[in-house]
Design a protein around this motif. Structure first.
Motif, PDB file in Angstrom:
ATOM      1  N   VAL A   1     -10.926   0.888 -12.952  1.00  0.00           N
ATOM      2  CA  VAL A   1      -9.615   1.331 -13.698  1.00  0.00           C
ATOM      3  C   VAL A   1      -9.031   0.191 -13.685  1.00  0.00           C
ATOM      4  CG1 VAL A   1      -8.240   2.776 -14.594  1.00  0.00           C
ATOM      5  CG2 VAL A   1     -10.898   3.778 -13.673  1.00  0.00           C
ATOM      6  N   PRO A   2      -8.362  -0.761 -14.665  1.00  0.00           N
ATOM      7  CA  PRO A   2      -6.696  -1.585 -13.899  1.00  0.00           C
ATOM      8  C   PRO A   2      -5.993  -0.548 -13.622  1.00  0.00           C
ATOM      9  CG  PRO A   2      -8.413  -1.353 -16.963  1.00  0.00           C
ATOM     10  CD  PRO A   2      -9.351   0.193 -16.194  1.00  0.00           C
ATOM     11  N   GLU A   3      -5.476  -1.472 -12.926  1.00  0.00           N
ATOM     12  CA  GLU A   3      -4.374  -0.747 -11.952  1.00  0.00           C
ATOM     13  C   GLU A   3      -3.468  -1.964 -12.374  1.00  0.00           C
ATOM     14  OE1 GLU A   3      -1.989   1.141 -10.614  1.00  0.00           O
ATOM     15  OE2 GLU A   3      -4.076   2.131  -9.659  1.00  0.00           O
ATOM     16  N   TYR A   4      -2.376  -1.132 -12.759  1.00  0.00           N
ATOM     17  CA  TYR A   4      -1.108  -2.246 -13.123  1.00  0.00           C
ATOM     18  C   TYR A   4       0.379  -1.821 -11.474  1.00  0.00           C
ATOM     19  CZ  TYR A   4      -4.081  -3.253 -17.127  1.00  0.00           C
ATOM     20  OH  TYR A   4      -4.501  -3.808 -17.955  1.00  0.00           O
ATOM     21  N   ASP A   5       0.341  -0.687 -10.730  1.00  0.00           N
ATOM     22  CA  ASP A   5       1.132  -0.114 -10.029  1.00  0.00           C
ATOM     23  C   ASP A   5       1.001  -1.359  -9.251  1.00  0.00           C
ATOM     24  OD1 ASP A   5       3.295   1.596  -9.127  1.00  0.00           O
ATOM     25  OD2 ASP A   5       1.730   1.422  -7.535  1.00  0.00           O
ATOM     26  N   ALA A   6       2.709  -2.452  -8.710  1.00  0.00           N
ATOM     27  CA  ALA A   6       2.591  -2.794  -7.980  1.00  0.00           C
ATOM     28  C   ALA A   6       2.142  -2.726  -5.788  1.00  0.00           C
ATOM     29  CB  ALA A   6       4.024  -3.579  -7.520  1.00  0.00           C
ATOM     30  N   ARG A   7       2.566  -1.533  -6.017  1.00  0.00           N
ATOM     31  CA  ARG A   7       2.165  -0.745  -4.435  1.00  0.00           C
ATOM     32  C   ARG A   7       0.455  -0.750  -4.393  1.00  0.00           C
ATOM     33  NH1 ARG A   7       0.689   3.027  -2.036  1.00  0.00           N
ATOM     34  NH2 ARG A   7      -0.144   3.913  -3.805  1.00  0.00           N
ATOM     35  N   ALA A   8       0.397   0.227  -5.350  1.00  0.00           N
ATOM     36  CA  ALA A   8      -1.429   0.268  -5.511  1.00  0.00           C
ATOM     37  C   ALA A   8      -1.652  -1.099  -5.368  1.00  0.00           C
ATOM     38  CB  ALA A   8      -1.627   1.138  -6.645  1.00  0.00           C
ATOM     39  N   LEU A   9      -1.806  -1.612  -6.080  1.00  0.00           N
ATOM     40  CA  LEU A   9      -2.817  -3.410  -5.668  1.00  0.00           C
ATOM     41  C   LEU A   9      -2.217  -3.457  -4.545  1.00  0.00           C
ATOM     42  CD1 LEU A   9      -1.568  -4.692  -9.379  1.00  0.00           C
ATOM     43  CD2 LEU A   9      -3.692  -3.701  -8.811  1.00  0.00           C
TER      44      LEU A   9
ATOM     45  N   ASP B   1       3.956   1.696   1.596  1.00  0.00           N
ATOM     46  CA  ASP B   1       5.493   1.488   1.360  1.00  0.00           C
ATOM     47  C   ASP B   1       5.790   0.448   1.711  1.00  0.00           C
ATOM     48  OD1 ASP B   1       8.703   0.749   0.505  1.00  0.00           O
ATOM     49  OD2 ASP B   1       8.445   3.110   1.387  1.00  0.00           O
ATOM     50  N   PRO B   2       5.479  -0.979   1.097  1.00  0.00           N
ATOM     51  CA  PRO B   2       5.431  -2.191   1.422  1.00  0.00           C
ATOM     52  C   PRO B   2       7.132  -2.297   2.862  1.00  0.00           C
ATOM     53  CG  PRO B   2       5.143  -2.524  -0.508  1.00  0.00           C
ATOM     54  CD  PRO B   2       5.535  -1.294  -0.337  1.00  0.00           C
ATOM     55  N   GLN B   3       8.280  -1.951   1.648  1.00  0.00           N
ATOM     56  CA  GLN B   3       9.213  -1.984   2.475  1.00  0.00           C
ATOM     57  C   GLN B   3       9.571  -1.328   4.142  1.00  0.00           C
ATOM     58  OE1 GLN B   3      11.815  -2.864   0.456  1.00  0.00           O
ATOM     59  NE2 GLN B   3      13.060  -3.860   2.028  1.00  0.00           N
ATOM     60  N   ARG B   4       8.710  -0.589   4.502  1.00  0.00           N
ATOM     61  CA  ARG B   4       8.456   0.203   6.102  1.00  0.00           C
ATOM     62  C   ARG B   4       7.537  -0.582   6.197  1.00  0.00           C
ATOM     63  NH1 ARG B   4       9.258   6.646   5.030  1.00  0.00           N
ATOM     64  NH2 ARG B   4       9.292   6.391   6.929  1.00  0.00           N
ATOM     65  N   VAL B   5       7.051  -0.556   6.620  1.00  0.00           N
ATOM     66  CA  VAL B   5       5.532  -1.579   6.730  1.00  0.00           C
ATOM     67  C   VAL B   5       6.149  -3.148   6.836  1.00  0.00           C
ATOM     68  CG1 VAL B   5       3.202  -2.528   7.062  1.00  0.00           C
ATOM     69  CG2 VAL B   5       3.618  -0.306   5.667  1.00  0.00           C
ATOM     70  N   ALA B   6       6.784  -3.437   6.100  1.00  0.00           N
ATOM     71  CA  ALA B   6       7.781  -4.981   6.543  1.00  0.00           C
ATOM     72  C   ALA B   6       8.988  -4.808   7.735  1.00  0.00           C
ATOM     73  CB  ALA B   6       8.355  -5.466   5.491  1.00  0.00           C
ATOM     74  N   SER B   7       9.177  -3.621   7.900  1.00  0.00           N
ATOM     75  CA  SER B   7      10.317  -3.444   9.013  1.00  0.00           C
ATOM     76  C   SER B   7       9.188  -3.805  10.285  1.00  0.00           C
ATOM     77  CB  SER B   7      11.031  -2.790   8.685  1.00  0.00           C
ATOM     78  OG  SER B   7      10.349  -0.928   8.859  1.00  0.00           O
ATOM     79  N   TRP B   8       8.252  -3.136  10.265  1.00  0.00           N
ATOM     80  CA  TRP B   8       7.533  -2.798  11.825  1.00  0.00           C
ATOM     81  C   TRP B   8       7.308  -4.107  12.874  1.00  0.00           C
ATOM     82  CZ3 TRP B   8       2.267  -0.385  11.281  1.00  0.00           C
ATOM     83  CH2 TRP B   8       1.536   0.496  10.695  1.00  0.00           C
ATOM     84  N   ASP B   9       7.716  -3.349  13.875  1.00  0.00           N
ATOM     85  CA  ASP B   9       7.845  -4.220  14.821  1.00  0.00           C
ATOM     86  C   ASP B   9       6.723  -4.175  15.850  1.00  0.00           C
ATOM     87  OD1 ASP B   9       8.023  -1.678  16.429  1.00  0.00           O
ATOM     88  OD2 ASP B   9      10.232  -2.185  16.911  1.00  0.00           O
ATOM     89  N   ALA B  10       6.539  -5.012  17.042  1.00  0.00           N
ATOM     90  CA  ALA B  10       5.443  -4.414  17.872  1.00  0.00           C
ATOM     91  C   ALA B  10       5.426  -3.663  18.336  1.00  0.00           C
ATOM     92  CB  ALA B  10       5.649  -6.206  19.390  1.00  0.00           C
TER      93      ALA B  10
END
Length: 192
Positions: A24-32, A65-74
């Protein structure tokens, strides 16, 4: 003759995924991005393994959520490595954090979804394979996507992984022609 694609077998979870999501075509950036991450985690494993753990992945990776995951530390990465509900592979978890950072860059520059969809000309490729034996493992489009993702800093995104991603997100319709989903997915394409 209406026979669904054989790869999903008879497992109810797999059948539901095949019937309701795959192709099914997916166009949502977060879902992709979520699907790209999960396909990377699949490397060396079966998709049903990932599918069974998908809810745990979604919880651990904060809804992808890319914003949250991008800020993960060690320390946050170490916490994820303790979660038995996901695939505890340090390289893949660290790759997910880097991928979130790259996602944010691409999203801010040109949009993550339009960028990914550009590899298929913005529209799903409609294949008409009569059997799963005809379905390729990779294509020139998946190879181009793989190279571009790697150039942008993504990992676990070889041409076979990116083709599986393209199939799952409807960038290509690889439901075999005998599958009841083939025509329905094809109809989702503008001018299908």
């Amino acid at each position: 003759m209406n026979e669904r694609c054989t790869w999903c077998g008879s497992d109810p979870l797999y059948v539901a995924y095949h019937d309701d999501e795959w192709g099914v075509p997916e166009y949502d950036a977060r879902a992709l991005w979520e699907k790209l991450v999960l396909d990377g985690f699949q490397a060396g494993l079966s998709w049903i393994t990932i599918l069974r753990k998908r809810d745990a992945f979604r919880e651990e990776f904060e809804g992808f959520d890319p914003q949250r995951v991008a800020s993960w530390d060690a320390a946050r990465i170490e916490r994820a490595l303790q979660n038995p509900g996901i695939i505890r592979h340090r390289g893949k978890i660290e790759s997910t954090v880097r991928g979130a950072q790259r996602f944010l860059e691409i999203e801010g520059q040109e949009g993550f979804a339009p960028w990914l969809w550009s590899f298929v000309g913005g529209q799903p490729i409609q294949n008409d394979f009569a059997s799963m034996a005809e379905v390729p493992a990779a294509t020139p489009e998946s190879t181009a996507m793989s190279k571009a993702l790697k150039k942008r800093g993504f990992n676990f995104c070889g041409p076979v992984i990116t083709y599986a991603f393209m199939q799952a997100t409807g960038m290509v319709n690889d439901h075999v022609t005998t599958c009841p989903q083939h025509a329905g997915v094809k109809a989702l394409t503008v001018g299908g």
